[in-house]
Design a protein around this motif. Structure first.
Motif, PDB file in Angstrom:
ATOM      1  N   PRO A 325      95.458  57.044  55.248  1.00  0.00           N
ATOM      2  CA  PRO A 325      95.433  57.177  56.722  1.00  0.00           C
ATOM      3  C   PRO A 325      94.470  56.203  57.393  1.00  0.00           C
ATOM      4  O   PRO A 325      94.749  55.732  58.503  1.00  0.00           O
ATOM      5  CB  PRO A 325      94.992  58.628  56.935  1.00  0.00           C
ATOM      6  CG  PRO A 325      94.284  59.014  55.675  1.00  0.00           C
ATOM      7  CD  PRO A 325      94.987  58.273  54.583  1.00  0.00           C
ATOM      8  N   PHE A 326      93.342  55.870  56.715  1.00  0.00           N
ATOM      9  CA  PHE A 326      92.403  54.910  57.301  1.00  0.00           C
ATOM     10  C   PHE A 326      93.036  53.524  57.397  1.00  0.00           C
ATOM     11  O   PHE A 326      92.840  52.810  58.384  1.00  0.00           O
ATOM     12  CB  PHE A 326      91.116  54.842  56.467  1.00  0.00           C
ATOM     13  CG  PHE A 326      90.191  56.003  56.669  1.00  0.00           C
ATOM     14  CD1 PHE A 326      89.210  55.971  57.658  1.00  0.00           C
ATOM     15  CD2 PHE A 326      90.304  57.146  55.883  1.00  0.00           C
ATOM     16  CE1 PHE A 326      88.348  57.048  57.849  1.00  0.00           C
ATOM     17  CE2 PHE A 326      89.454  58.228  56.075  1.00  0.00           C
ATOM     18  CZ  PHE A 326      88.481  58.178  57.052  1.00  0.00           C
ATOM     19  N   LEU A 327      93.797  53.147  56.368  1.00  0.00           N
ATOM     20  CA  LEU A 327      94.454  51.836  56.368  1.00  0.00           C
ATOM     21  C   LEU A 327      95.535  51.768  57.443  1.00  0.00           C
ATOM     22  O   LEU A 327      95.645  50.770  58.172  1.00  0.00           O
ATOM     23  CB  LEU A 327      95.049  51.549  54.998  1.00  0.00           C
ATOM     24  CG  LEU A 327      95.795  50.217  54.839  1.00  0.00           C
ATOM     25  CD1 LEU A 327      94.856  49.043  55.110  1.00  0.00           C
ATOM     26  CD2 LEU A 327      96.406  50.106  53.446  1.00  0.00           C
ATOM     27  N   MET A 330      94.019  51.369  60.766  1.00  0.00           N
ATOM     28  CA  MET A 330      93.549  50.007  61.010  1.00  0.00           C
ATOM     29  C   MET A 330      94.719  49.080  61.349  1.00  0.00           C
ATOM     30  O   MET A 330      94.596  48.197  62.202  1.00  0.00           O
ATOM     31  CB  MET A 330      92.796  49.484  59.786  1.00  0.00           C
ATOM     32  CG  MET A 330      92.085  48.158  60.022  1.00  0.00           C
ATOM     33  SD  MET A 330      90.924  47.760  58.701  1.00  0.00           S
ATOM     34  CE  MET A 330      92.042  47.594  57.302  1.00  0.00           C
ATOM     35  N   ILE A 331      95.860  49.298  60.705  1.00  0.00           N
ATOM     36  CA  ILE A 331      97.041  48.474  60.994  1.00  0.00           C
ATOM     37  C   ILE A 331      97.475  48.646  62.449  1.00  0.00           C
ATOM     38  O   ILE A 331      97.817  47.671  63.133  1.00  0.00           O
ATOM     39  CB  ILE A 331      98.197  48.837  60.033  1.00  0.00           C
ATOM     40  CG1 ILE A 331      97.875  48.365  58.609  1.00  0.00           C
ATOM     41  CG2 ILE A 331      99.515  48.207  60.511  1.00  0.00           C
ATOM     42  CD1 ILE A 331      98.853  48.853  57.573  1.00  0.00           C
ATOM     43  N   THR A 332      97.443  49.870  62.942  1.00  0.00           N
ATOM     44  CA  THR A 332      97.843  50.095  64.345  1.00  0.00           C
ATOM     45  C   THR A 332      96.909  49.366  65.310  1.00  0.00           C
ATOM     46  O   THR A 332      97.351  48.878  66.351  1.00  0.00           O
ATOM     47  CB  THR A 332      97.861  51.601  64.686  1.00  0.00           C
ATOM     48  OG1 THR A 332      96.546  52.146  64.543  1.00  0.00           O
ATOM     49  CG2 THR A 332      98.828  52.356  63.788  1.00  0.00           C
ATOM     50  N   THR A 333      95.623  49.296  64.962  1.00  0.00           N
ATOM     51  CA  THR A 333      94.689  48.581  65.843  1.00  0.00           C
ATOM     52  C   THR A 333      94.920  47.078  65.804  1.00  0.00           C
ATOM     53  O   THR A 333      94.739  46.396  66.815  1.00  0.00           O
ATOM     54  CB  THR A 333      93.230  48.887  65.470  1.00  0.00           C
ATOM     55  OG1 THR A 333      92.935  48.381  64.162  1.00  0.00           O
ATOM     56  CG2 THR A 333      92.953  50.375  65.514  1.00  0.00           C
ATOM     57  N   VAL A 334      95.346  46.553  64.650  1.00  0.00           N
ATOM     58  CA  VAL A 334      95.666  45.122  64.548  1.00  0.00           C
ATOM     59  C   VAL A 334      96.880  44.801  65.418  1.00  0.00           C
ATOM     60  O   VAL A 334      96.914  43.788  66.129  1.00  0.00           O
ATOM     61  CB  VAL A 334      95.912  44.709  63.091  1.00  0.00           C
ATOM     62  CG1 VAL A 334      96.438  43.276  63.008  1.00  0.00           C
ATOM     63  CG2 VAL A 334      94.632  44.843  62.266  1.00  0.00           C
TER      64      VAL A 334
END
Length: 535
Positions: A325-327, A330-334
């Motif tokens: 879930p952390f990864l 982070m992808i959504t923020t990118v």
């Protein structure tokens, strides 16, 4: 007050934008980094085991028939910790309007950085829920100063031809801040000490220091000096941000327009806080109408559901059983970061209204797809893949449309006597609804409460459809107009016809291009134009 006059013809209204001037205007957008990081770090921190150990408690659950103890915290704690920042920011944004008029736009932002650092200090020094809540409340108050006044400052110093792109860069900085918060949280999540969450919280000091030091080197808004009757200082700072000499005809012309518009509006009278609500919502170009647009567009930006993703993405992905879930967070923020710069071009090429209307339609489709598939195929791998793909598409459409455009519009629609108050109230609306949504989301989604889970996207989809209707009927097109011309446009045409409105000088230029030179074309101050119309 001294009078500034200009002999410049209407073909050369504004100075060319130099690279140095562009950088000076764009740096102010760095404030978005502070805003975004402070909003984004909490999503990762809430999902950390070490954070749960310090601020939570052991809770017994039954998994596959076996009792297990897990670290968690109450729904009310999660709701309060997240939402209290927005509560502080709401009051900070309201108070900032008074300060911006009294001590200046730039000084108010610097003061906000100082207040913010006090709040961060409280958060990292005392390890208890009350201290964390108080620290986020104080930090939110500082963010309220920065978020409200920074939009005002950028709108007043940016050249009109790139004003939309400049203000959009503020939203870009917000997304970069959110992404960096996610990256820092991802890198510290496995630490077995309080550094797991103290490091992400403490990094915020850097953004506040950089912004405060940088603003000491930037000039005050020229429109603030006009409002204070200091035309000598207004001329110097306007020349500086336009990259022109003080006696340039470009500078004299732009300053003459600002002064003439302010002189007329000063004759009407200084707008008090109660005066911001005068005139009636359905009266064209009234203060109440403009304030309604500003408050409502910020409300609808929150109603898109974006802060459900920003604040609760990690814990939500954990709840629906996703791996890493952390990864994924982070992808959504990118995606958020790489999508926002698209608006730098589209907001000036196509305008504010098309981005708001079609962006809302696209987000509606994405959110209904997520909700429909997640409801029809719960706990399936296909539903999880659909959730990831369409949430990323939804973020793409938000970041390239409603994210920046809502901030651009509130920086453009208010006339000078009420601009600081109007922007402050509009920004306060953003944070008020941000707070309300932050409080209610856990109660809507968590098991044992509302239990909506992925079905919450039906709610966001319906609200996004409402956003499209609002933008179509209410929001005017302000692309390519000076802040003074926006006021004139809103007086003459409705929002739906605003895209085709042109100034008198533009019409005169069109006649000239066709060989029909008008008998007399003069760059009249707005007060002179309105006086002649009244006789």
């Amino acid at each position: 007050m001294a009078t500034i006059t200009s002999t410049m013809e209407f073909e050369s209204i504004e100075a060319p934008v130099t690279f140095k001037a562009y950088l000076m205007c764009a740096f102010a957008a760095f404030a978005g980094m502070l805003f975004g990081y402070d909003s984004g770090y909490i999503a990762s921190v809430l999902g950390m085991d070490e954070f749960k150990r310090v601020y939570g408690y052991l809770h017994t659950v039954v998994i596959d028939g076996v009792e297990r103890e897990i670290l968690t915290y109450s729904t009310w704690q999660k709701s309060l910790i997240v939402s209290i920042l927005s509560a502080g920011t709401f009051f900070g944004a309201l108070f900032s309007g008074v300060l911006a008029d009294r001590i200046g736009r730039r000084t108010t932002i610097i003061l906000g950085c100082g207040v913010f650092m006090v709040g961060v200090t409280v958060q990292i020094t005392a390890l208890s829920v009350p201290a964390l809540v108080i620290g986020r409340l104080v930090a939110g108050f500082g963010v309220g100063f920065v978020s409200a006044v920074n939009i005002l400052y950028m709108s007043e110093v940016a050249p009109r031809n790139v004003r939309g792109a400049i203000v959009s860069s503020y939203q870009f900085a917000i997304t970069v801040g959110i992404m960096l918060a996610s990256c820092v949280g991802y890198s510290t999540q496995d630490r077995q000490d309080t550094g797991a969450f103290r490091i992400p919280i403490g990094v915020q000091f850097l953004w506040a220091v950089v912004l405060a030091v940088g603003l000491f080197l930037l000039p005050e808004s020229p429109r603030y000096f006009v409002k204070k009757g200091r035309l000598d200082k207004a001329m110097k700072v306007l020349a500086r941000v336009r990259g022109q000499p003080d006696d340039s005809e470009y500078i004299l012309h732009e300053l003459a327009e600002i002064q003439a518009n302010f002189d007329y509006e000063r004759q009407v009278g200084e707008v008090t806080w109660s005066g911001c609500f005068s005139g009636g919502v359905f009266t064209s170009n009234s203060n109440a109408r403009k304030l309604f647009i500003g408050i409502a567009i910020q409300m609808f930006q929150q109603a898109t559901g974006i802060n459900f993703i920003i604040y609760y993405n990690t814990t939500f992905f954990q709840q629906v059983g996703m791996q890493s879930p952390f990864l994924i967070s982070m992808i959504t923020t990118v995606v958020n970061v790489v999508s926002t710069p698209i608006s730098f071009y589209t907001i000036e090429r196509f305008g504010r209204r098309p981005l708001l209307i079609y962006g809302a339609v696209a987000m509606t489709i994405c959110e209904f797809v997520v909700a429909s598939v997640g409801t029809a195929r719960p706990d399936s791998e296909a539903a999880n893949y659909c959730l990831i793909v369409f949430v990323c598409l939804y973020i793409f459409f938000f970041a390239s449309t409603w994210g920046p455009a809502a901030w651009v519009v509130i920086g453009e629609i208010f006339q000078l006597p009420m601009r600081s108050k109007g922007v402050a109230l509009s920004t306060a609306s953003n944070w008020f609804w941000n707070c309300i949504i932050s409080i209610t989301i856990p109660y809507m989604v968590d098991e044992g409460k509302g239990g909506l889970g992925v079905r919450v996207f039906f709610v966001w989809g319906a609200l996004c459809a409402t956003c499209a209707v609002f933008a179509y009927y209410v929001v005017p097109e302000t692309r390519g107009l000076t802040l003074e011309q926006v006021d004139r446009m809103m007086e003459e045409v409705s929002a739906r016809r605003s895209g085709g409105w042109r100034t008198r000088e533009d019409w005169a230029r069109g006649l000239s291009d066709m060989g029909e030179q008008p008998a007399s074309v003069q760059m009249q101050p707005k007060s002179s134009q309105r006086s002649s119309e009244a006789t």
